[in-house]
Design an enzyme around this catalytic site. Structure first.
Site: not given
Length: 546
Positions: A91, A164, A293
């Protein structure tokens, strides 16, 4: 039951050289494999030796992905033996180059589902085809508009969903036969992809909001119809979509957004771990986030909720939060605030020097934060001047440079501890080596969402929960406490990834118990731990069933 080469080419059923003589006779494999029959332990040992021969992380990842495509059980057996080593390879951060080169290197679909917003009429058929012969409990879906650190990658972002789900299985034992990666191609605004003749996605800019929202609604209603026990995980959606999509469905289905909620949970767990070391109270802290964000706002909201859960009035708690973005401290008279930023925007009348608060250094000097979280992707943003100013006003400053990969991190653990004479309580968004300073070895916790989301998902699935609630999420953050010995000098504020299977199970049981306590379980469950244990999958070969 499949036979011959068809069986060998099914990654969920393939055992390679571990097929027994009886299985070889029964399923048409005689003559298709070398005569020596190996155990899975021998296969894993052999695979690891080969893995070690590859010269760099990217080629090591390519080998592991090839193994994953050929033999899921062997891949996860190997992964389970080397979790800490493999996590940053399968990942983040090693996945980034493979996302960028996905179309050029395309080999197979890895049993992912590719959906196009241009063809909503194919949506249900696509999902059925991808799930053929399997019951799906867990989907990770992305539209790849905002992959952390690298941005908009369209169909190439399917690698995010695949990676994931690998972590869900390796960390929490979620059955790989019951999961499905999905990518929604709604176009891309990355011109280099649109100009690339090898790009495999739709060749146009991202679709308009009405088209996009209609497709998302259609997708969610369809997967919930097809897969009635589904836990739906949203990943790397854009700033304008992530929280809005989560809010749209969270009171109807068990849904989770890792960027909005996952980073918030693990950051809260890190803060709680830091407070265990410092002996201070959460309600006495002043929180500053640089980078407002999706992730920054999601973290702030989760930490704010913990202030409230510990007895502070929400509006009073909000006064302790400061969000800084590229324009400086967020003020409520700014006309470009997102819905997630607005609750944290301050009034200019609160500050005598409001017009000067246009950069991080000025804000730190004015508000004296005790916790500073970085989700800005601005490399080196936490400068020596800023950190020393922060440390001058608190005993144990908590500093979390969470941006990744390393080239985007706001600071290194080594610098943060050096600039604070070892007083900083640090968690990083990327793996960090121990830091030796003044005779003390400081262990650095990684604020990796993988510490939380696998166990959270497993607990939700095991309890057959109708929803994923704030209480279940909060319990997940608190479940990491007690794993690290906080009395040890240099102790980390988060447990190491090497213990991920241990605390994933602890989180799962706690989350399942909370779901049952809230009456969210769709079926009677007598014991949460038994339900979790019954659902866990182990990477060992099973007898084939005709």
């Amino acid at each position: 039951m499949k036979t011959g080469f068809e069986l060998l080419n099914d990654p969920f059923l393939n055992k390679g050289t571990a097929f027994t003589q009886e299985e070889r006779q029964k399923y048409g494999l005689v003559g298709l494999l070398p005569p020596n029959i190996q155990t899975i332990e021998e296969q894993a040992e052999q695979a690891y030796v080969l893995f070690q021969q590859y010269p760099d992380l990217e080629t090591k990842r390519h080998y592991l992905m090839r193994l994953f495509s050929e033999n899921r059980t062997l891949f996860y057996n190997l992964f389970s033996k080397h979790v800490e080593e493999f996590m940053p390879i399968v990942y983040d951060p090693t996945i980034a180059p493979d996302i960028e080169q996905y179309s050029q290197r395309y080999v197979d679909s890895q049993y992912a589902c590719f959906l196009s917003a241009d063809r909503p009429e194919d949506l249900e058929t696509s999902l059925k085809n991808a799930a053929a012969g399997r019951d799906i409990d867990l989907i990770v879906v992305t539209d790849a508009e905002a992959i952390l650190g690298i941005g908009d990658w369209g169909t190439n972002g399917v690698e995010i969903s695949v990676g994931k789900l690998m972590v869900y299985t390796a960390a929490a034992g979620v059955d790989p036969n019951r999961i499905m990666p999905v990518v929604i191609d709604a176009g891309t605004n990355r011109q280099e992809l649109l100009d690339d003749p090898l790009y495999l996605g739709e060749r146009h800019k991202r679709v308009d909001e009405d088209h996009y929202n209609a497709f998302i609604d259609n997708f969610v209603s369809t997967v919930e119809k097809l897969f009635p026990n589904l836990y739906l995980h949203f990943e790397d959606f854009g700033r304008s979509h992530a929280a809005a999509i989560l809010d749209r469905y969270k009171n109807t289905y068990p849904v989770f957004n890792d960027d909005v909620e996952g980073t918030g949970i693990v950051t809260l767990a890190g803060i709680l771990g830091g407070l265990n070391i410092s002996g201070e109270k959460l309600v006495d802290q002043v929180y500053l986030c640089f980078g407002a964000g999706t992730a920054g706002c999601g973290i702030a909201e989760r930490v704010l909720q913990e202030f409230v859960d510990q007895g502070m009035d929400r509006e009073e708690a909000r006064k302790r939060f400061y969000l800084v973005d590229r324009q400086g401290l967020l003020f409520d008279d700014m006309d470009n605030l997102t819905p997630q930023q607005k609750p944290f925007a301050r009034k200019r009348s609160e500050f005598a020097n409001a017009d000067e608060l246009t950069n991080l250094a000025a804000v730190v000097k004015t508000v004296h934060p005790t916790i500073m979280v970085g989700t800005s992707t601005v490399h080196g943003a936490f400068t020596e001047e800023i950190i020393r100013e922060m440390a001058a006003h608190c005993k144990r400053p908590m500093v979390f440079p969470l941006s990744n990969p390393t080239k985007l991190a706001e600071a290194t653990a080594q610098d943060l501890l050096t600039w604070t004479d070892g007083r900083a309580l640090v968690a990083c968004g990327v793996p960090s080596d121990d830091v030796e300073l003044n005779g003390v070895t400081y262990q650095i916790g990684q604020a990796n969402n993988a510490l939380i989301y696998p166990g959270l998902g497993l607990g939700t699935l095991a309890s057959k929960a109708r929803l994923l609630t704030d209480q279940m999420i909060s319990l997940a953050a608190h479940s990491l406490g007690g794993i690290v010995d906080t009395t040890k000098p240099g102790a980390a504020i988060l447990p190491p990834v090497s213990k991920i299977t241990e605390f994933s199970e602890r989180i799962a049981v706690g989350v399942a118990e909370e779901a049952i306590r809230q009456g969210l379980n769709r079926e009677p469950i007598a014991d949460a731990k038994e339900a979790v244990d019954a659902l866990k999958w182990f990477p060992v070969y099973k007898e084939l069933e005709a």
